[in-house]
Write a protein that holds these residues in place. Sequence first.
Motif, mmCIF file in Angstrom:
data_model
loop_
_atom_site.group_PDB
_atom_site.id
_atom_site.type_symbol
_atom_site.label_atom_id
_atom_site.label_comp_id
_atom_site.label_asym_id
_atom_site.label_seq_id
_atom_site.Cartn_x
_atom_site.Cartn_y
_atom_site.Cartn_z
ATOM 1 N N LEU A 171 46.275 104.878 -25.910
ATOM 2 C CA LEU A 171 47.546 105.365 -26.466
ATOM 3 C C LEU A 171 47.925 104.512 -27.662
ATOM 4 N N SER A 172 48.058 105.157 -28.814
ATOM 5 C CA SER A 172 48.493 104.395 -29.989
ATOM 6 C C SER A 172 49.989 104.138 -29.873
ATOM 7 N N LEU A 173 50.468 103.154 -30.639
ATOM 8 C CA LEU A 173 51.869 102.740 -30.479
ATOM 9 C C LEU A 173 52.831 103.532 -31.339
ATOM 10 N N THR A 174 52.319 104.424 -32.157
ATOM 11 C CA THR A 174 53.211 105.232 -32.996
ATOM 12 C C THR A 174 52.838 106.705 -32.877
ATOM 13 N N GLY A 175 53.796 107.533 -33.210
ATOM 14 C CA GLY A 175 53.536 108.971 -33.201
ATOM 15 C C GLY A 175 54.529 109.740 -32.350
ATOM 16 N N ARG A 176 54.314 111.035 -32.249
ATOM 17 C CA ARG A 176 55.205 111.897 -31.488
ATOM 18 C C ARG A 176 55.129 111.572 -29.989
ATOM 19 N N PRO A 177 56.161 111.937 -29.247
ATOM 20 C CA PRO A 177 56.141 111.584 -27.815
ATOM 21 C C PRO A 177 55.186 112.422 -26.969
ATOM 22 N N PRO B 24 52.005 113.279 -27.148
ATOM 23 C CA PRO B 24 50.728 112.654 -26.762
ATOM 24 C C PRO B 24 50.891 111.544 -25.732
ATOM 25 N N ALA B 25 52.053 110.906 -25.698
ATOM 26 C CA ALA B 25 52.264 109.847 -24.706
ATOM 27 C C ALA B 25 52.269 110.444 -23.297
ATOM 28 N N PHE B 26 52.899 111.604 -23.152
ATOM 29 C CA PHE B 26 52.893 112.279 -21.847
ATOM 30 C C PHE B 26 51.482 112.772 -21.520
ATOM 31 N N TRP C 198 48.715 111.452 -22.465
ATOM 32 C CA TRP C 198 47.946 110.274 -22.066
ATOM 33 C C TRP C 198 48.296 109.862 -20.633
ATOM 34 N N LYS C 199 49.582 109.822 -20.352
ATOM 35 C CA LYS C 199 50.037 109.403 -19.012
ATOM 36 C C LYS C 199 49.442 110.318 -17.935
ATOM 37 N N VAL D 8 45.613 109.844 -17.620
ATOM 38 C CA VAL D 8 45.259 108.641 -16.849
ATOM 39 C C VAL D 8 45.430 108.916 -15.356
#
Lengths: 242, 577
Positions: free
Chosen positions: B313-319, B321-323, B325-326, B329
């Motif tokens: 997960l990169s530390l910047t960008g739209r939210p 992709p964070a979901f 990634w979560k 995983v």
Amino acid sequence: MALTVENLRRVYDGFVAVDDLSFAVAPGEIVGLIGPNGAGKTTSLRALAGILRPTAGRIQIDGHDIVADAIEAKRRLAFMPDEPHLFEYLTVEEHLRLVARLYTVDDFDVRARALVEELELTGKEKALPGELSRGMRQKVVIACGLVRNATTLLFDEPLTGLDPIGIRRMRETIVGRARAGAAILLSSHLLHLVEEVCSRVIIMAAGRKVADGTCAELASRADLATAGSNLEQIFMRVTGHD
Amino acid sequence: MISASLYIVTCSAKNRVRRRVARLREPRYLVGAIVGAAYIYFSFFARARGQRAAAARRRNAPPGADAASAALVAAGPALVSMGFLMLATIAWVLPFDSGLLEFSEAETNLLFPAPVTRRQLLLHRLMRSQGGILFGSIIVAIASPVGGWMRFRLSIATWLLFVTMRVYFTAVTLSRNAGRTGAARTVAWLPFGAFIAATGVVMTALVRAWRMMPVQNLPDALSGVGDVALHGVSSVVLWPFLALARPLFAPTLTSFAVDVGAAFVVLGITIAWMLRRDEAFQESAAVASARRAEKAQARRGTSVRARATGLSLSLTGRPEPAFFWKNGVQTLRLAGISAIRIGMAVLGVCGAAVSVAVNTFHLRGAAAAGCAVAMAVATFTAILGPQIVRTDLRSDLVHLELLKTWPVRAGAVIRGEMAWPALMLTAIGWMAIALAAALSPAAFPRIAPATRMTIAASMALLMPAFVFVQYLVQNAAALAFPAWVPQGNQRPRGVDAIGQRLIMLTGVLLLAAVLMIPGAVGGGAIFLALSRWTGVVGVVPAALVCTAIVLLEVLVGSELLGPLYERLDILAVERTE
């Protein structure tokens, strides 16, 4: 003011959990929120964190309304609940990384390393929540709250499950964040902790604010003058348990 | 202690019933209960009626029409008793989980320190287990094709059998753990030697009987089994097992009463044996409770290991992709557990589908069968995948308190939550379609290659539409009716919960079908416009347009669901019993 609450009211199925609660917390100030079980402390904190919608009233974080301007308000806020809710499948490090992404933390690596050390999580970075004790999970929740630059910190029973060393470290952490300029609202049943670290105390009972001021101010209040000078004696008198 | 156990059992049952009845005051539970009750009625009672009618038809059939069935029924007690003997012997080598030693945390904390004996604790667990055993016996009786008093008798016979088996398995576990010293250990294992000897006696008698009277057909073989069970030494060693099996087949009330009496004697002896083996109780209970805790941990997902997933997960960008990634995983770390469950369900459905396809279309050869399997997997993924893979907002309702504190727009949360499972299912669907296309010459030799490739390409293009639209509806349902959506790995119990699940499933599929209509209309229009020049190949752009329209709907829908998410109260999310 970093945190402003005006006439907050929250009703569940006809039961008034919080009624007409108003107060403010300035940057650098630590305010204790205390009260007997069922007084409405956790409901208030959840409303302040944007988890529960207020039935009435207004909550502002750095001037941003938690309902009307939720994103900006939440960006400035960190809520550390009493129950450590974590994702079962993410490690400690991954939790911090996820939070950093969602809150846009620039110097993540430096901050994360410092926090892990400060909260004594070193060596647990690759551990899943299921592999951690309750106290450790509580520290992870707090680390997630502190990894970004929040101007307002809400702590709900932050010392639950911590060992004596952890309690001491956590106390130093809270005071340190206030010195750095954060506005802190701390809910706890540990009155000696509240008395020690808080510059002001709000006492709630049956959903309403029944006292607000420094310990000295409360002790000098006409109706509390005979109660005693320490917070426990004041608390007992205010809540009608003396 | 018996009265205390009875008190716990009756209070728990009373409070559970009271709670279930009280919640029927809420319309969602009442409606769920009505639908659930109707489902159970049509699944069991109506089917049982049909089975009885079929049984009656068989009875009216000409004599000798079904000699094998008659022989099977006649040899029933003998066959079942031999089965029990085998089971009883195997239990010493591969111990079964009886559940009687699995004390709950409350029982461990309250009863273990109490001044009660180990035997009393065992009897307490036996009494507490009666609810489940009785329920199982009633279900067996309801599902059986008998009627009236026969059903009641069957229920009693089944109950006796289940209780005896449970007590026996517990006694085996206690015996296996008993005695550290050689002598005590030998004594504890003596029954195993006896069962081995009994098995040997029965097997020898069977072989001898079949050798003396060569087996021509199934009735002959069954007749031999009956003779062995009822005569000679083998009838003596099989007596306890015959005593348990006979009530299941008793033709009259009198014979049933006699047989049940004998079965009760066996149960009593088994209970006495279990109680005499109580010296290994603590150790066995500790092992069983640890196993119970492990199972609970596995259900919660806390027994998963933090293995590397390859996702970063990169530390910047739209939210979103964070979901993504979560959830990715989570899936990859859980894969060891959930992949087996999902894989088994897929295999079952695909197996049935392949069987139907092979018979209906006369498909032959491994390639044809492979093509049919791949098509079944693709269909299953597109239609039922989103019901099963719940790594979206549905599984994250349990974390709603955390999600709500994040500075993320509601639409982004919804899109992010469904992105991983939807793309994962789309990828699985694409792989299945590609495999089916590759094997299609064997399965559909009469269809032109261009047509086959056109159909495959269209299906591949439509796959994301099918999957994403269902995820949109599933997540909308979770937001609109959070109390009807089980949290995480929880599975609510009760008739009303069954009804709620049925209503949700039907509603979701209907709404998903409705949402597909604009895409189908748009795609249909494109096909009509192009088909004059392109022929069947026009299906491909039609599918592309259909998918584009549906994905646009999903995008707009996720934004429109925003206010629902904002208004969603964590108190509306149901806490399972």
